[in-house]
Write a protein that holds these residues in place. Sequence first.
Motif, PDB file in Angstrom:
ATOM      1  N   ALA A 270      86.213  33.332  -2.157  1.00  0.00           N
ATOM      2  CA  ALA A 270      84.942  34.063  -2.293  1.00  0.00           C
ATOM      3  C   ALA A 270      83.830  33.343  -1.535  1.00  0.00           C
ATOM      4  N   ALA A 271      83.770  32.016  -1.660  1.00  0.00           N
ATOM      5  CA  ALA A 271      82.721  31.245  -0.998  1.00  0.00           C
ATOM      6  C   ALA A 271      82.879  31.275   0.522  1.00  0.00           C
ATOM      7  N   ILE A 272      84.103  31.172   1.014  1.00  0.00           N
ATOM      8  CA  ILE A 272      84.344  31.229   2.460  1.00  0.00           C
ATOM      9  C   ILE A 272      83.970  32.604   3.002  1.00  0.00           C
ATOM     10  N   THR A 273      84.335  33.646   2.271  1.00  0.00           N
ATOM     11  CA  THR A 273      83.980  35.008   2.680  1.00  0.00           C
ATOM     12  C   THR A 273      82.461  35.181   2.719  1.00  0.00           C
ATOM     13  N   ALA A 274      81.780  34.693   1.688  1.00  0.00           N
ATOM     14  CA  ALA A 274      80.321  34.786   1.645  1.00  0.00           C
ATOM     15  C   ALA A 274      79.693  34.008   2.802  1.00  0.00           C
ATOM     16  N   ALA A 275      80.235  32.838   3.105  1.00  0.00           N
ATOM     17  CA  ALA A 275      79.718  32.052   4.229  1.00  0.00           C
ATOM     18  C   ALA A 275      79.918  32.805   5.541  1.00  0.00           C
ATOM     19  N   GLY A 276      81.069  33.439   5.691  1.00  0.00           N
ATOM     20  CA  GLY A 276      81.320  34.233   6.895  1.00  0.00           C
ATOM     21  C   GLY A 276      80.334  35.376   7.035  1.00  0.00           C
ATOM     22  N   ILE A 277      80.082  36.065   5.944  1.00  0.00           N
ATOM     23  CA  ILE A 277      79.103  37.160   5.964  1.00  0.00           C
ATOM     24  C   ILE A 277      77.722  36.615   6.321  1.00  0.00           C
ATOM     25  N   GLY A 278      77.366  35.494   5.724  1.00  0.00           N
ATOM     26  CA  GLY A 278      76.081  34.873   6.030  1.00  0.00           C
ATOM     27  C   GLY A 278      75.954  34.491   7.492  1.00  0.00           C
ATOM     28  N   LEU A 279      77.020  33.940   8.065  1.00  0.00           N
ATOM     29  CA  LEU A 279      76.990  33.569   9.481  1.00  0.00           C
ATOM     30  C   LEU A 279      76.817  34.797  10.372  1.00  0.00           C
ATOM     31  N   VAL A 280      77.549  35.854  10.068  1.00  0.00           N
ATOM     32  CA  VAL A 280      77.440  37.085  10.863  1.00  0.00           C
ATOM     33  C   VAL A 280      76.017  37.638  10.811  1.00  0.00           C
ATOM     34  N   ILE A 281      75.382  37.541   9.665  1.00  0.00           N
ATOM     35  CA  ILE A 281      74.029  38.084   9.517  1.00  0.00           C
ATOM     36  C   ILE A 281      72.976  37.143  10.101  1.00  0.00           C
ATOM     37  N   PHE A 282      73.099  35.846   9.833  1.00  0.00           N
ATOM     38  CA  PHE A 282      72.013  34.930  10.173  1.00  0.00           C
ATOM     39  C   PHE A 282      72.088  34.316  11.569  1.00  0.00           C
TER      40      PHE A 282
ATOM     41  N   TYR B 269      64.438  36.560   3.222  1.00  0.00           N
ATOM     42  CA  TYR B 269      63.038  36.973   3.206  1.00  0.00           C
ATOM     43  C   TYR B 269      62.348  36.545   4.511  1.00  0.00           C
ATOM     44  N   TRP B 270      62.599  35.306   4.931  1.00  0.00           N
ATOM     45  CA  TRP B 270      61.994  34.764   6.158  1.00  0.00           C
ATOM     46  C   TRP B 270      62.380  35.593   7.392  1.00  0.00           C
ATOM     47  N   PHE B 271      63.653  35.937   7.483  1.00  0.00           N
ATOM     48  CA  PHE B 271      64.151  36.677   8.648  1.00  0.00           C
ATOM     49  C   PHE B 271      64.026  38.191   8.493  1.00  0.00           C
ATOM     50  N   LYS B 272      63.442  38.629   7.385  1.00  0.00           N
ATOM     51  CA  LYS B 272      63.218  40.057   7.152  1.00  0.00           C
ATOM     52  C   LYS B 272      64.516  40.868   7.322  1.00  0.00           C
ATOM     53  N   LEU B 273      65.480  40.555   6.489  1.00  0.00           N
ATOM     54  CA  LEU B 273      66.761  41.253   6.561  1.00  0.00           C
ATOM     55  C   LEU B 273      66.579  42.749   6.344  1.00  0.00           C
ATOM     56  N   SER B 274      67.457  43.509   6.965  1.00  0.00           N
ATOM     57  CA  SER B 274      67.459  44.953   6.765  1.00  0.00           C
ATOM     58  C   SER B 274      68.055  45.275   5.390  1.00  0.00           C
ATOM     59  N   TYR B 275      67.903  46.516   4.993  1.00  0.00           N
ATOM     60  CA  TYR B 275      68.441  46.988   3.717  1.00  0.00           C
ATOM     61  C   TYR B 275      69.950  46.728   3.631  1.00  0.00           C
ATOM     62  N   SER B 276      70.670  47.088   4.670  1.00  0.00           N
ATOM     63  CA  SER B 276      72.128  46.907   4.642  1.00  0.00           C
ATOM     64  C   SER B 276      72.515  45.426   4.661  1.00  0.00           C
ATOM     65  N   GLU B 277      71.751  44.611   5.362  1.00  0.00           N
ATOM     66  CA  GLU B 277      72.035  43.168   5.354  1.00  0.00           C
ATOM     67  C   GLU B 277      71.819  42.591   3.962  1.00  0.00           C
ATOM     68  N   TRP B 278      70.751  43.023   3.280  1.00  0.00           N
ATOM     69  CA  TRP B 278      70.513  42.579   1.908  1.00  0.00           C
ATOM     70  C   TRP B 278      71.657  42.992   0.987  1.00  0.00           C
ATOM     71  N   LEU B 279      72.182  44.191   1.189  1.00  0.00           N
ATOM     72  CA  LEU B 279      73.303  44.631   0.352  1.00  0.00           C
ATOM     73  C   LEU B 279      74.496  43.688   0.492  1.00  0.00           C
ATOM     74  N   TRP B 280      74.805  43.300   1.725  1.00  0.00           N
ATOM     75  CA  TRP B 280      75.909  42.358   1.957  1.00  0.00           C
ATOM     76  C   TRP B 280      75.629  40.998   1.325  1.00  0.00           C
ATOM     77  N   ILE B 281      74.406  40.516   1.459  1.00  0.00           N
ATOM     78  CA  ILE B 281      74.041  39.212   0.893  1.00  0.00           C
ATOM     79  C   ILE B 281      74.103  39.264  -0.638  1.00  0.00           C
ATOM     80  N   ILE B 282      73.529  40.296  -1.223  1.00  0.00           N
ATOM     81  CA  ILE B 282      73.539  40.421  -2.687  1.00  0.00           C
ATOM     82  C   ILE B 282      74.974  40.531  -3.209  1.00  0.00           C
ATOM     83  N   ALA B 283      75.793  41.330  -2.539  1.00  0.00           N
ATOM     84  CA  ALA B 283      77.197  41.466  -2.963  1.00  0.00           C
ATOM     85  C   ALA B 283      77.927  40.132  -2.850  1.00  0.00           C
TER      86      ALA B 283
END
Length: 119
Positions: free
Chosen positions: A98-110, A40-54
């Motif tokens: 799953a957690a490592i993959t999610a962390a990787g996705i988070g790093l790529v986005i944030f 919310y703070w960084f105003k993620l794009s629609y596609s970034e939110w999809l990756w985070i939610i998934a």
Amino acid sequence: MRKFIKGFSYAFAGLVYAFKSQLNLKVHALSAFVVSLAGYWFKLSYSEWLWIIASIGIVLMAELLNTAIEKLVDLVSPEIHPKAKIIKDVAAGAVLIAAITAAGIGLVIFIPKILQYAA
């Protein structure tokens, strides 16, 4: 229709049980909350939110399945058994992946957003 609705109460009871009894689920849920605030703070794009939610959904789902597998193994093999340990370890490994993959996705986005914000 009653059976269908009753199924939701069983699912909710399972979520409540897991949340009350599993520290790791609480940690993952807190992480999901913090990541959502950051999104919310960084105003993620629609596609970034999809990756985070998934990612959040997959990690929480993996943790719930791990809890179910652990309880099932405890039921069918109350005594310590090498194969029971392997089953529990593999289920925990799935959560870790799953957690490592999610962390990787988070790093790529944030990371780019943090670097841009810091500049």
